[in-house]
Design a protein around this motif. Structure first.
Motif, PDB file in Angstrom:
ATOM      1  N   UNK B 206       4.545 -41.321 -39.653  1.00 20.55           N
ATOM      2  CA  UNK B 206       5.801 -41.370 -38.977  1.00 20.55           C
ATOM      3  C   UNK B 206       6.271 -40.229 -38.512  1.00 20.55           C
ATOM      4  N   UNK B 207       6.773 -40.160 -37.132  1.00 18.39           N
ATOM      5  CA  UNK B 207       7.249 -38.776 -36.570  1.00 18.39           C
ATOM      6  C   UNK B 207       8.698 -38.553 -37.503  1.00 18.39           C
ATOM      7  N   UNK B 208       9.405 -39.583 -37.592  1.00 18.90           N
ATOM      8  CA  UNK B 208      10.786 -39.636 -38.178  1.00 18.90           C
ATOM      9  C   UNK B 208      11.558 -38.729 -37.501  1.00 18.90           C
ATOM     10  N   UNK B 264       7.085 -36.135 -30.076  1.00 20.22           N
ATOM     11  CA  UNK B 264       5.906 -37.045 -29.588  1.00 20.22           C
ATOM     12  C   UNK B 264       6.610 -38.698 -29.609  1.00 20.22           C
ATOM     13  N   UNK B 265       7.346 -39.046 -30.623  1.00 19.86           N
ATOM     14  CA  UNK B 265       7.571 -40.406 -30.837  1.00 19.86           C
ATOM     15  C   UNK B 265       8.350 -41.091 -29.658  1.00 19.86           C
ATOM     16  N   UNK B 266       8.805 -40.075 -28.970  1.00 20.12           N
ATOM     17  CA  UNK B 266       9.627 -40.904 -27.634  1.00 20.12           C
ATOM     18  C   UNK B 266       8.787 -40.530 -26.402  1.00 20.12           C
ATOM     19  N   UNK B 267       7.331 -39.772 -26.516  1.00 17.72           N
ATOM     20  CA  UNK B 267       6.915 -39.399 -25.333  1.00 17.72           C
ATOM     21  C   UNK B 267       6.027 -41.029 -24.615  1.00 17.72           C
ATOM     22  N   UNK B 371       0.603 -43.408 -31.322  1.00 15.00           N
ATOM     23  CA  UNK B 371       0.630 -42.331 -30.061  1.00 15.00           C
ATOM     24  C   UNK B 371       0.602 -40.900 -30.549  1.00 15.00           C
ATOM     25  N   UNK B 372       1.509 -40.311 -29.752  1.00 13.35           N
ATOM     26  CA  UNK B 372       1.528 -38.846 -29.823  1.00 13.35           C
ATOM     27  C   UNK B 372       2.238 -38.343 -31.195  1.00 13.35           C
ATOM     28  N   UNK B 373       2.034 -37.611 -31.781  1.00  5.78           N
ATOM     29  CA  UNK B 373       3.048 -36.655 -32.959  1.00  5.78           C
ATOM     30  C   UNK B 373       2.354 -35.319 -32.898  1.00  5.78           C
ATOM     31  N   UNK B 374       3.343 -34.599 -32.711  1.00  8.19           N
ATOM     32  CA  UNK B 374       3.378 -32.982 -32.820  1.00  8.19           C
ATOM     33  C   UNK B 374       2.044 -32.547 -33.207  1.00  8.19           C
ATOM     34  N   UNK B 375       1.460 -31.768 -32.561  1.00  6.95           N
ATOM     35  CA  UNK B 375      -0.152 -31.339 -32.947  1.00  6.95           C
ATOM     36  C   UNK B 375      -1.104 -32.354 -33.310  1.00  6.95           C
ATOM     37  N   UNK B 525       6.503 -31.984 -23.743  1.00  8.26           N
ATOM     38  CA  UNK B 525       5.416 -32.276 -25.204  1.00  8.26           C
ATOM     39  C   UNK B 525       4.332 -31.163 -25.099  1.00  8.26           C
ATOM     40  N   UNK B 526       3.521 -31.094 -25.763  1.00  3.39           N
ATOM     41  CA  UNK B 526       2.238 -30.576 -25.741  1.00  3.39           C
ATOM     42  C   UNK B 526       2.594 -29.126 -25.557  1.00  3.39           C
ATOM     43  N   UNK B 527       3.912 -28.401 -26.170  1.00  2.00           N
ATOM     44  CA  UNK B 527       4.280 -27.264 -26.155  1.00  2.00           C
ATOM     45  C   UNK B 527       4.215 -26.535 -24.767  1.00  2.00           C
ATOM     46  N   UNK B 528       4.688 -27.483 -23.827  1.00  2.00           N
ATOM     47  CA  UNK B 528       4.319 -26.866 -22.385  1.00  2.00           C
ATOM     48  C   UNK B 528       5.592 -26.411 -21.594  1.00  2.00           C
TER      49      UNK B 528
END
Lengths: 291, 768, 175
Positions: B206-208, B264-267, B371-375, B525-528
């Motif tokens: 979990x991204x927490x 990423x949890x809110x992407x 879904x997404x989580x950092x890296x 996200x995605x370090x962009x």
């Protein structure tokens, strides 16, 4: 959000006990609320009345008995008060040290020792050490009081011998003598401890004359392991003797099944922590005793 | 290497400028979604399914809809006028359960009430009768021959932003398959001196983000939607809401306050559709603020199982790698397909291969959606590949650093055919890590050192826009839709504007994203953000700069070349005209403003955005770990990261990303694991009592981050993004360090029990 | 009042809560079941304290009750009666930041800011008890406050820095 309830604030133990006795399941004692309110938020408990016992005079005292042989802790003494008490630090430093790592500072400020013990959450520290210290719990109600040995208090998962209207008013801890040392070891990877072991060891003339070993967190309730204790009596406090006792602990504990660790590993942890506690209690410069 | 965007002597960029939101965050004034109150706002609460897979037989409200304070109750039956399915990759998810629930925690009933208490109280009244369906709670169960299918996959339609080419799905529980191969893998494995093979498992995590998902929705005049939400990608949410509810995009407004973390949890789209539907039913604004246990079943990192093998010569030259990975995306795809693709991309690692073959699948299970989580992707597979590189090194007598010196790609070498060549000095990065770990120093027993290196395809889609307004008093307002999740994007952007307009950072204001007011940005996200949105900001500011220069030339009556912009004024030979005076001269009054617009598209810029990825984010870590052999407990003595950022626009914020990212990497490596019951699919550790997020007590003894500035990024001033690499790099380096200490793991997190077992396995093997 | 409209028929009587909030007396009627955090946030406008874990582990909701840190998410508002409550909103005076706030800003001790109010108030309680804590003491005391962004390093530095500021180090420089 919590469900609906009311709060009352009785002035004495007798009055508090009488309210709970009269209201039955509807009413519960309320002190620190650290466990109770979380269950109430989940609506797993929905009492109609919280009987606030925090303002009953004298229930949070920390003192020695008049003879100076026992440490007396009021059931409403908070973890933080025990941790910071100069008296506890002096006469039973292992108890204060145990308290420093209970939950976090906010929980220690709010949570009471009595509440912790009555809740009987298996993943908890104090009961295990108090069992090894041969403490007694005084349960008070409108009809009087009785003493229960710490080892007999918790009888199962979240279950104790306390009747609903009985209030854990006092914890009496006989102070270890000069020849007795105490050690508490915990293993923790989550918010609450995963395993713990407490040992008291009395060594007279190079021989163990008394030993108590209590194991916490791995099973449904903290328990003594008398077979392991007996194995130590009459032995020199040696690594071999400790290992033999720890092996018994490993074989005799009854681990709970849960998704976090295997029974195998819990037995191994119980053994390891017992060994560490015994080694510390048995070392000349390890463990702690009375003054 | 020269860049058209390289600026002269830097006033604002490259300095540790304090965060522009520092003060309001330190005083508690910063507003998050849960702090906002819209006039007339109701409070929502969601009744969630306890069953992981079941048909809804009957929903009995038991008077919940008439309970005191309750204004509206929403169920799937209220959505017959729209197609309630959404999902940016696959439209597989109804915004509230329709007939069937597919995971424990799926919304079944939503209540809006005058107070939170009334909404909460109504929950107890609701009773839903389910008819259980067979539960597939694991990847293996979902892929079994006779497994029940969660979806009619062949009938699923692609979402608005799948970005994955042609999507065709076979019937079954696979929502995506990504594969690539080059070279003759089989021949190389058959002939190789050394082959290392293994199976691996990575946990659901979990991204927490500290702030649970929170959304306020208003439904106005039957065709207008206003949403305040804790979302990272407001423009994608806007498009999905417009699509779902059949209103024009311009009629949907998404306002984004400060976010209490995202990772990423809110992407993409999360709680917004349900909140809007509830507001539509209630005809009043509604807020839904998830509790943490609800957010934990709203999104998570994919659990994964993988098989991987690596071939090498006896002198340690890597030859070929083959990998298969299965990603548990839970009941709905969410960003699963992208995670699968990125994971597949990361599987080979940045080495010089003669052949690679990778297959990765996204698998539906009856667990909460992932879904997404950092890296993502890199964190899943880097540790597996790096363990194999080290194992090959052990067999041929090369240490971990020597193995990487021998095999890592050089800058400019191809990472994948048709993609951007390597834009980083990986060997230099690893040398820095080794030096920081005192690599050759003797080690005590049970102490291990490990390094890891990987690449993450960063940047997502290179589309961002920005407006800069230079106000009449010489202050600037930057309009950009990048979400401030805590990374400090607004601060870095204000530095870019200040740099370009030669003015103090403190005079640049950067309000939050609001799709009615701030221009399009694809996502945060995605370090962009620094690389892409930052470039749009730079271009917008540069347009204003050009206007200033032209006005100044007219005011001075001189060619532009004779004029310098400095310290908020135009200068010629000691004579200055400040910006307010220039603007006043331009408009002929005190007022007006200069506006600049900047955009980034794939076919614009430094010529490289079209060639994916935008940049290769370097995932490098080093760890020194000590194992307690009796309990298996791990203590980290040192953690080292490398931020290979091209140019650090704000070094302190770069270092902050490294510190935070590595700590999350430690959590992923050692502690964090969502435990789903393999039979019922229910999450068993949905509170912080049982799900351990790293605390102060888990800090390593020491941490060091190295910032590498080779000016080799495609962003402003040669910058490239940061934020994810430290997570994947640290997680993998913990695994390699533990292996060096004797505990070779095939599953993370490296819990004490797993480490203890790994040590015993090795001891038993040695005894045989 | 909001609570009256939603309470079932058997709702218990409201009680008067009298407390000091950031130095100012406050009086309001509360239902026994009201928790301190929503009372502070929704009824008294003190939005700095945040709800996160809801089980007293994360510390985002930390406020000081008679100087003692409590999890306001799991504390009945009733407990504040007769006491003084301090929230993050009470720290800065006349536009001047509290030294702990200044130290947190200077040291980069937060990113998203969601944990910051609780972190700063816990720090205040720590420094009131131990003026010059060691790094280990800081980590132990603050281990009940979770930050997911910073990796904690800069917070430890900030607490050390704040201790110095409160002890008057570098006062002449105007710290």
């Amino acid at each position: 959000m919590l469900g609906q309830f009311d709060i009352c604030r009785p002035g004495s133990v007798a009055e508090a006990s009488a309210v709970v006795a009269e209201r039955g399941d509807d009413a519960v004692f309320y002190a620190g609320g650290t466990e109770l309110l979380i269950l109430m938020k989940e609506r797993l408990l929905e009492p109609a009345l919280l009987v606030d016992i925090k303002t009953i005079p004298g229930l949070d005292a920390i003192a020695l008995d008049p003879g100076g042989r026992s440490l007396l802790l009021g059931g409403l003494a908070t973890h933080r008060a025990v941790e910071r008490s100069p008296l506890v630090r002096e006469v039973l430093p292992e108890l204060a040290a145990m308290e420093t790592a209970v939950a976090n500072v906010r929980v220690r400020h709010a949570g009471t020792l009595g509440g912790n013990l009555c809740f009987a959450e298996p993943h908890s520290d104090p009961a295990t050490l108090l069992i090894a210290l041969d403490a007694a719990f005084t349960l008070a109600s409108a009809s009087g009081a009785r003493d229960v040995p710490a080892a007999d208090f918790c009888v199962g998962f979240l279950t104790t011998v306390r009747e609903p209207e009985e209030l854990l008013a006092r914890i009496t801890i006989p102070l270890p003598g000069a020849a007795t040392r105490v050690a508490y070891e915990r293993f923790k990877t989550h918010e609450r401890p995963d395993a713990s072991a407490a040992a008291t060891l009395t060594v007279d003339d190079g021989v163990v004359t008394d030993a108590r070993i209590a194991i916490g967190c791995v099973g449904e309730r903290p328990t003594r392991v008398p077979e392991a204790e007996r194995a130590l009596i009459g032995q020199a406090p040696s690594p071999d003797a400790f290992a033999a006792a720890a092996d018994l602990v490993r074989d005799l504990v009854e681990p709970t099944e849960d998704p976090f660790a295997s029974s195998d590993y819990k037995r191994h942890l119980a053994r390891t922590l017992t060994l560490r506690a015994l080694a510390r209690a048995g070392a000349a410069d390890g463990g702690t005793n009375g003054r | 290497m020269s860049h058209a965007t390289t600026a002269p002597a830097s006033e604002a960029v490259g300095r540790d400028v304090p965060r522009i939101d520092a003060r309001i965050k330190a005083t508690g004034e910063a507003k998050y979604a849960g702090d906002l109150v819209v006039p007339g706002m109701l409070y929502g609460r969601v009744w969630r399914s306890p069953a992981a897979h079941a048909r809804i037989v009957r929903i009995d409200l038991n008077g919940a809809d008439r309970a005191p304070g309750v204004v509206a109750v929403l169920t799937g039956a209220d959505l017959s006028d729209i197609d309630p399915r959404y999902g940016h990759a696959l439209k597989d998810r109804p915004l509230i359960a329709i007939d069937t629930v597919r995971f424990a925690g799926e919304p079944v009933v939503a209540v809006a009430a005058e107070t939170q208490a009334a909404a909460d109280d109504a929950m107890a009244l609701i009773d839903v009768e389910f008819a259980d369906l067979p539960v597939v709670a694991t990847i293996d169960a979902a892929l079994a021959e006779d497994a029940p299918h969660l979806h009619d996959t062949a009938a699923l339609t692609p979402g608005l932003f799948h970005g994955l080419g042609k999507l065709t799905l076979e019937p079954g529980n696979v929502c995506y398959h990504h594969a690539f191969a080059r070279g003759d893998v089989d021949a190389l494995f058959a002939a190789a001196d050394i082959v290392v093979e293994g199976e691996y498992e990575f946990p659901a995590v979990y991204q927490y983000a500290m702030e649970p998902h929170t959304t306020i929705a208003e439904w106005i005049s039957d065709d207008e939607i206003v949403v305040h939400s804790s979302c990272q990608h407001p423009f994608l949410v806007r498009a999905e809401l417009a699509d779902l509810f059949g209103v024009p995009v311009a009629n949907v407004r998404i306002v984004v306050p400060y976010l209490g973390g995202g990772f990423g949890s809110k992407s993409y789209t999360k709680m917004e559709p349900l909140t809007v539907a509830l507001a539509r039913k209630a005809k009043r604004p509604v807020r839904i603020a998830n509790r943490v246990d609800e957010s934990m079943v709203t999104t998570r990192r994919h659990g994964m199982k993988a098989w991987m093998r690596t071939a090498a010569t006896r002198d340690g030259t890597l030859l070929a790698r083959e990998a298969r990975a299965w990603f548990d995306t839970g009941a709905y795809a969410d960003n699963g397909p992208r995670v699968v693709a990125t994971g597949a991309d990361a599987a080979p690692g940045p080495y010089r291969w003669e052949a690679v073959k990778v297959d990765a699948w996204g698998v539906y299970t009856n667990t909460s959606p992932a879904g997404s989580y950092r890296a993502f992707g890199a964190t899943h597979l880097q540790w597996c590949g790096e363990l194999q590189v080290d194992e090959i090194g052990r067999r041929c007598g090369l240490d971990a650093v020597a193995m990487r010196e021998r095999n890592l790609l050089e800058p400019g070498e191809s990472v994948r055919p048709g993609g951007k060549p390597l834009d980083a000095d990986l060997k230099g990065d690893i040398r820095k890590v080794a030096a920081a770990l005192d690599w050759d120093a003797p080690k005590a027993p049970h102490v291990g050192r490990g390094v890891s290196v990987g690449l993450l395809a960063a940047g997502a889609h290179p589309v961002s826009t920005a407006f800069v307004r230079l106000e009449a008093d010489g202050t600037a307002t930057l309009l950009v839709s990048t979400t401030e999740v805590g990374q400090g994007a607004r601060t870095v952007f204000s530095q870019i504007v200040a740099e370009e307009l030669a003015m103090p950072v403190a005079r640049v204001k950067v309000p939050g994203g609001d799709t009615d007011k701030t221009p399009y940005d694809r996502s945060t996200g995605a370090s962009r953000s620094t690389t892409l949105a930052g470039m749009a900001v730079l271009r917008a500011a540069r347009e204003v700069r050009e206007q200033l220069a032209a006005i100044a030339a007219r005011v001075f009556g001189l060619p532009e070349a004779a004029i310098e912009l400095r310290a908020g004024a135009a200068w010629h030979e000691g004579e200055a005209v400040d910006y307010p005076a220039l603007i006043a001269a331009h408009f002929g009054m005190v007022g007006g403003e200069l506006m600049g617009r900047g955009e980034v598209r794939p076919d614009k810029g430094s010529g490289s955005y079209a060639e994916g990825p935008v940049f290769w984010e370097v995932c490098v870590g080093g760890v020194e770990a000590e194992i307690d052999p009796e309990t298996g407990q791990v203590r980290l003595r040192k953690v080292v990261t490398v931020a290979d950022v091209g140019k650090a626009l704000n070094p302190k914020l770069v270092e902050a990303q490294e510190m935070g990212g590595s700590m999350q990497g430690i959590g992923n490596a050692l502690y964090e694991e969502m435990l789903f019951d393999p039979h019922t699919g229910a999450l068993q550790n949905a509170t912080l009592f049982d799900y351990h997020v790293p605390t102060f007590a888990d800090l390593p003894d020491a941490f060091a981050s190295n910032i590498v500035e080779n000016g080799d990024g495609p962003g402003p001033y040669g910058a490239k993004g940061v934020g994810e690499g430290a997570l994947a790099g640290t997680t993998a380096a913990v695994a390699t360090a533990l292996a060096d200490a004797g505990a070779v793991l095939d599953a993370l997190p490296a819990t004490p029990e797993r480490v203890w077992r790994a040590l015993r396995t090795r001891r038993d093997a040695a005894a045989d | 009042m909001a609570v009256e409209t939603t309470a079932p028929a058997q709702a218990p009587a409201l009680r008067l809560l009298r407390m000091t909030l950031n130095g100012r007396p406050v009086e309001l009627e509360i239902a026994p079941r009201e928790l301190l955090l929503p009372v502070l946030r929704d009824r008294l406008g003190m939005k700095g304290a945040k709800l996160s874990c809801d089980v007293q582990v994360c510390g985002a909701c930390t406020v000081l009750l008679d100087g003692v840190p409590v999890s306001s998410c799991t504390t009945l508002a009733y407990e504040a009666d007769g006491k003084s409550v301090e929230t993050i909103e009470g720290l800065a005076h006349d536009g001047r930041l509290h030294p702990i706030q200044a130290a947190f800003i200077e040291c980069g001790a937060f990113q998203c800011g969601f944990c910051t109010s609780g972190m700063i108030l816990s720090t205040k309680a720590l420094l009131a008890e131990t003026a010059r804590p060691t790094r280990d003491e800081i980590a132990a005391y603050l281990s009940g406050n979770i930050c997911r962004c910073t990796g904690y390093w800069n917070i430890i530095t900030a607490v050390e820095d704040a201790a110095g500021r409160l002890a008057g180090d570098g006062e002449e420089e105007g710290a």
